[in-house]
Design a protein around this motif. Sequence first.
Motif, short mmCIF file in Angstrom:
data_model
loop_
_atom_site.label_atom_id
_atom_site.label_comp_id
_atom_site.label_asym_id
_atom_site.label_seq_id
_atom_site.Cartn_x
_atom_site.Cartn_y
_atom_site.Cartn_z
N LYS A 26 15.99 -18.27 -12.12
CA LYS A 26 15.60 -19.56 -11.57
C LYS A 26 16.48 -19.96 -10.39
O LYS A 26 16.13 -20.82 -9.62
N ASP A 27 17.61 -19.31 -10.25
CA ASP A 27 18.57 -19.65 -9.23
C ASP A 27 18.53 -18.62 -8.10
O ASP A 27 18.65 -17.42 -8.33
N ARG A 28 18.35 -19.08 -6.87
CA ARG A 28 18.27 -18.17 -5.71
C ARG A 28 19.55 -17.36 -5.53
O ARG A 28 19.51 -16.20 -5.16
N LYS A 29 20.69 -17.99 -5.80
CA LYS A 29 21.96 -17.28 -5.63
C LYS A 29 22.07 -16.12 -6.60
O LYS A 29 22.64 -15.08 -6.27
N SER A 30 21.53 -16.26 -7.80
CA SER A 30 21.55 -15.16 -8.77
C SER A 30 20.69 -14.00 -8.28
O SER A 30 21.05 -12.83 -8.45
N ILE A 31 19.55 -14.33 -7.68
CA ILE A 31 18.68 -13.29 -7.14
C ILE A 31 19.38 -12.56 -6.00
O ILE A 31 19.36 -11.32 -5.93
N ILE A 32 20.02 -13.31 -5.11
CA ILE A 32 20.75 -12.71 -4.00
C ILE A 32 21.86 -11.81 -4.53
O ILE A 32 22.06 -10.69 -4.05
N LYS A 33 22.58 -12.28 -5.54
CA LYS A 33 23.65 -11.48 -6.15
C LYS A 33 23.09 -10.19 -6.74
O LYS A 33 23.65 -9.11 -6.53
N ASN A 34 21.95 -10.28 -7.45
CA ASN A 34 21.34 -9.09 -8.06
C ASN A 34 20.98 -8.05 -6.99
O ASN A 34 21.26 -6.86 -7.15
N PHE A 35 20.33 -8.49 -5.92
CA PHE A 35 19.92 -7.56 -4.88
C PHE A 35 21.11 -7.00 -4.09
O PHE A 35 21.11 -5.84 -3.70
N THR A 36 22.13 -7.83 -3.87
CA THR A 36 23.32 -7.34 -3.18
C THR A 36 24.00 -6.25 -4.00
O THR A 36 24.36 -5.18 -3.48
N ASN A 37 24.17 -6.50 -5.29
CA ASN A 37 24.82 -5.51 -6.16
C ASN A 37 23.99 -4.24 -6.29
O ASN A 37 24.53 -3.13 -6.30
N ALA A 38 22.66 -4.38 -6.36
CA ALA A 38 21.80 -3.19 -6.41
C ALA A 38 21.91 -2.41 -5.11
O ALA A 38 21.98 -1.17 -5.11
N SER A 39 21.96 -3.10 -3.98
CA SER A 39 22.09 -2.44 -2.68
C SER A 39 23.40 -1.68 -2.58
O SER A 39 23.45 -0.57 -2.05
N ILE A 40 24.47 -2.28 -3.09
CA ILE A 40 25.77 -1.61 -3.07
C ILE A 40 25.68 -0.31 -3.86
O ILE A 40 26.18 0.73 -3.42
N GLU A 41 25.03 -0.37 -5.00
CA GLU A 41 24.91 0.82 -5.84
C GLU A 41 24.02 1.88 -5.17
O GLU A 41 24.36 3.06 -5.15
N ILE A 42 22.90 1.46 -4.61
CA ILE A 42 21.98 2.40 -3.97
C ILE A 42 22.62 3.06 -2.75
O ILE A 42 22.49 4.26 -2.54
N LEU A 43 23.32 2.27 -1.96
CA LEU A 43 23.95 2.80 -0.74
C LEU A 43 25.31 3.43 -1.01
O LEU A 43 25.94 3.95 -0.09
#
Length: 90
Positions: A26-43
Motif C-alpha cells: 500500500k506504500d509507494r516507498k515499499s514498492i520502490i524499495k522492493n524494486f531497488t533491492n531486486a535491481s541490485i540483485e539482478i545487476l
Amino acid sequence: MKPTLATFAQKITLLNKTILDSMVEKDRKSIIKNFTNASIEILEADFGWAWWKFNENQEYKLAYKTSNTPYTPTAPRKNAGNQIAFKTKK
C-alpha cells in the motif's frame, strides 16, 4: 561474497516475484524499495538508490537508498538529458 543470480530465468523469476509482492503493498516507498533491492540483485550491484517524483509538481527526491551506499547521491539535474527526454518525448 553474496550469492549471485546465475541464470536469466532466475532473474526473470525474481522480477516477477517483486511485481507480485508489490501488488499487495500500500506504500509507494515499499514498492520502490522492493524494486531497488531486486535491481541490485539482478545487476549484481553492491548498493543502490532510487529517485522518485511523488507529485508531478515536485522535484525528484531520494525515495530509497540502501544502507551500504557509501555516499549520498546528488539529485538529478533539471536540464540533464533524461529531463529533456521526458519533456520532448525524444
